[in-house]
Design a protein around this motif. Structure first.
Motif, PDB file in Angstrom:
ATOM      1  N   LEU A   2      -6.058  -1.339   0.578  1.00 12.43           N
ATOM      2  CA  LEU A   2      -5.298  -0.808  -0.550  1.00 12.43           C
ATOM      3  C   LEU A   2      -5.143   0.704  -0.453  1.00 12.43           C
ATOM      4  O   LEU A   2      -4.073   1.240  -0.733  1.00 12.43           O
ATOM      5  CB  LEU A   2      -5.959  -1.185  -1.869  1.00 12.43           C
ATOM      6  N   GLY A  18      -2.712   1.582   2.441  1.00  9.04           N
ATOM      7  CA  GLY A  18      -1.320   1.229   2.188  1.00  9.04           C
ATOM      8  C   GLY A  18      -0.764   0.347   3.296  1.00  9.04           C
ATOM      9  O   GLY A  18      -1.482  -0.091   4.194  1.00  9.04           O
ATOM     10  N   ARG A  39       2.390  -5.597   2.811  1.00  8.51           N
ATOM     11  CA  ARG A  39       3.732  -6.118   2.566  1.00  8.51           C
ATOM     12  C   ARG A  39       3.693  -7.186   1.487  1.00  8.51           C
ATOM     13  O   ARG A  39       2.746  -7.947   1.386  1.00  8.51           O
ATOM     14  CB  ARG A  39       4.309  -6.704   3.843  1.00  8.51           C
ATOM     15  N   ASN A  59       8.653  -7.728  -4.617  1.00 14.53           N
ATOM     16  CA  ASN A  59       8.635  -7.250  -5.995  1.00 14.53           C
ATOM     17  C   ASN A  59       9.110  -8.356  -6.934  1.00 14.53           C
ATOM     18  O   ASN A  59       9.351  -9.483  -6.501  1.00 14.53           O
ATOM     19  CB  ASN A  59       9.457  -5.966  -6.148  1.00 14.53           C
ATOM     20  N   MET A  66       8.877  -5.423  -0.108  1.00 11.51           N
ATOM     21  CA  MET A  66       8.380  -4.076  -0.370  1.00 11.51           C
ATOM     22  C   MET A  66       7.104  -3.838   0.410  1.00 11.51           C
ATOM     23  O   MET A  66       6.470  -4.780   0.871  1.00 11.51           O
ATOM     24  CB  MET A  66       8.120  -3.867  -1.855  1.00 11.51           C
ATOM     25  N   THR A  67       6.737  -2.588   0.572  1.00 12.54           N
ATOM     26  CA  THR A  67       5.504  -2.193   1.252  1.00 12.54           C
ATOM     27  C   THR A  67       4.785  -1.164   0.386  1.00 12.54           C
ATOM     28  O   THR A  67       5.421  -0.251  -0.145  1.00 12.54           O
ATOM     29  CB  THR A  67       5.808  -1.582   2.635  1.00 12.54           C
ATOM     30  N   THR A  68       3.475  -1.309   0.251  1.00  6.44           N
ATOM     31  CA  THR A  68       2.719  -0.369  -0.570  1.00  6.44           C
ATOM     32  C   THR A  68       2.548   0.967   0.150  1.00  6.44           C
ATOM     33  O   THR A  68       2.521   1.031   1.383  1.00  6.44           O
ATOM     34  CB  THR A  68       1.333  -0.920  -0.928  1.00  6.44           C
ATOM     35  N   ARG A  69       2.436   2.020  -0.632  1.00  9.05           N
ATOM     36  CA  ARG A  69       2.194   3.354  -0.085  1.00  9.05           C
ATOM     37  C   ARG A  69       0.694   3.648  -0.103  1.00  9.05           C
ATOM     38  O   ARG A  69      -0.048   3.073  -0.894  1.00  9.05           O
ATOM     39  CB  ARG A  69       2.917   4.411  -0.915  1.00  9.05           C
ATOM     40  N   VAL A 112      -2.743   5.604  -0.878  1.00  8.92           N
ATOM     41  CA  VAL A 112      -3.248   6.375  -2.019  1.00  8.92           C
ATOM     42  C   VAL A 112      -3.708   7.718  -1.475  1.00  8.92           C
ATOM     43  O   VAL A 112      -4.599   7.792  -0.629  1.00  8.92           O
ATOM     44  CB  VAL A 112      -4.417   5.636  -2.703  1.00  8.92           C
ATOM     45  N   GLN A 166      -6.034   8.843  -8.407  1.00  8.90           N
ATOM     46  CA  GLN A 166      -5.599   7.466  -8.182  1.00  8.90           C
ATOM     47  C   GLN A 166      -6.633   6.691  -7.376  1.00  8.90           C
ATOM     48  O   GLN A 166      -6.835   5.500  -7.601  1.00  8.90           O
ATOM     49  CB  GLN A 166      -4.248   7.446  -7.466  1.00  8.90           C
TER      50      GLN A 166
END
Length: 56
Positions: free
Chosen positions: A12, A15, A18, A21, A27-30, A32, A37
Motif C-alpha cells: 500500500l 503503490g 491495480r 474504480n 486504475m493504479t494506486t499512487r 504514499v 498519510q
C-alpha cells in the motif's frame, strides 16, 4: 498473520496496486509520500489487524 500484515502495508505504501474504480475503469494506486498519510494508513491497518485478530 503478521507476515500478511507487513506485506499489505509495504504494498500500500509503495503503490502500484491495480484495480478498478466505481465506474469499472482500470486504475493504479499512487505511492504514499506524506508522513501524515503514512501514519493515517498505518493506524487504519492496525485497527483492521486488531479486528481480524478478534475474529480468529
Amino acid at each position: 498473520m503478521w507476515t500478511t500484515f507487513s506485506r499489505v502495508q509495504e504494498n500500500l505504501i509503495k503503490g502500484g496496486i491495480r484495480g478498478r474504480n466505481k465506474s469499472g475503469r482500470p486504475m493504479t494506486t499512487r505511492a504514499v509520500t506524506g508522513i501524515d498519510q503514512n501514519v493515517k494508513l498505518n493506524r487504519a491497518l492496525w485497527v483492521l489487524a486488531e479486528e481480524m485478530r478478534k475474529l480468529k
